[in-house]
Design an enzyme around this catalytic site. Sequence first.
Site: not given
Ligand code: AMP
Length: 140
Positions: A31, A94, A100, A102
Site C-alpha cells: 500500500d 472503499q 482488494h 488489506h
Molecule cells: P480502500 O479505502 O479500501 O479502497 O483502500 C485503498 C487503498 O489503496 C488505500 O490504503 C491507499 O493507500 C491505497 N492506494 C491507493 N493508490 C495506490 C497506489 N497507486 N499504490 C498502492 N496503493 C495505493
Amino acid sequence: MTDDCIFCSIVAGDIPARTVAETDEALAFLDANPMSPGHTLVIPKAHRSRVADLSVEESRAVFDLVHELAPEIAAAVDADAHTIGVNDGPDAGQEVPHAHVHVIPRFADDDGGPIHVAAGSRPDLSDDELDAIASSISGE
Ligand code: AMP
Ligand code: ZN
C-alpha cells in the site's frame, strides 16, 4: 482492464508499484500510504469492483495469495499479528473501486483496535431479530 482504474494500471505496468507477489490471477503490492510497515494489498488482476463480482476461481486466487503471504509479511516486518479485511463498497470505506484485500501487520504496542471498530457502535438486536436475519440470509 478499466482505463481509469489505478489498480488496473498497476496490473498493466503503467504505473509503478512495490509488487511482492504475483500469480496468474492475483497480484500483491505494498500500500502506497500504509497503515503499518508491510501493509499489503492483494487484488484480482481482472477488474472487479466488489467481492461479489469475483468469480469463485478469482476469489480463491486472491485468498490463496493472502494465505501464502500473511506469514511472509509478518516475518518481514517482525509483526505480532495482522488485520486482514476488505472495505467492500463505498459505504464501508472503499475508495478504490477495484476489489482488494488489506493485509495490515499489527503489533502489540500499536494503537489500533479490532476490526469491530470499523462498523461503529453495536446494534441491540433481540433473539427474534437475529433469527429473522439468519433466515433471510440462508433463505430458509
Ligand atoms: P480502500 O479505502 O479500501 O479502497 O483502500 C485503498 C487503498 O489503496 C488505500 O490504503 C491507499 O493507500 C491505497 N492506494 C491507493 N493508490 C495506490 C497506489 N497507486 N499504490 C498502492 N496503493 C495505493
Ligand atoms: Zn481495476
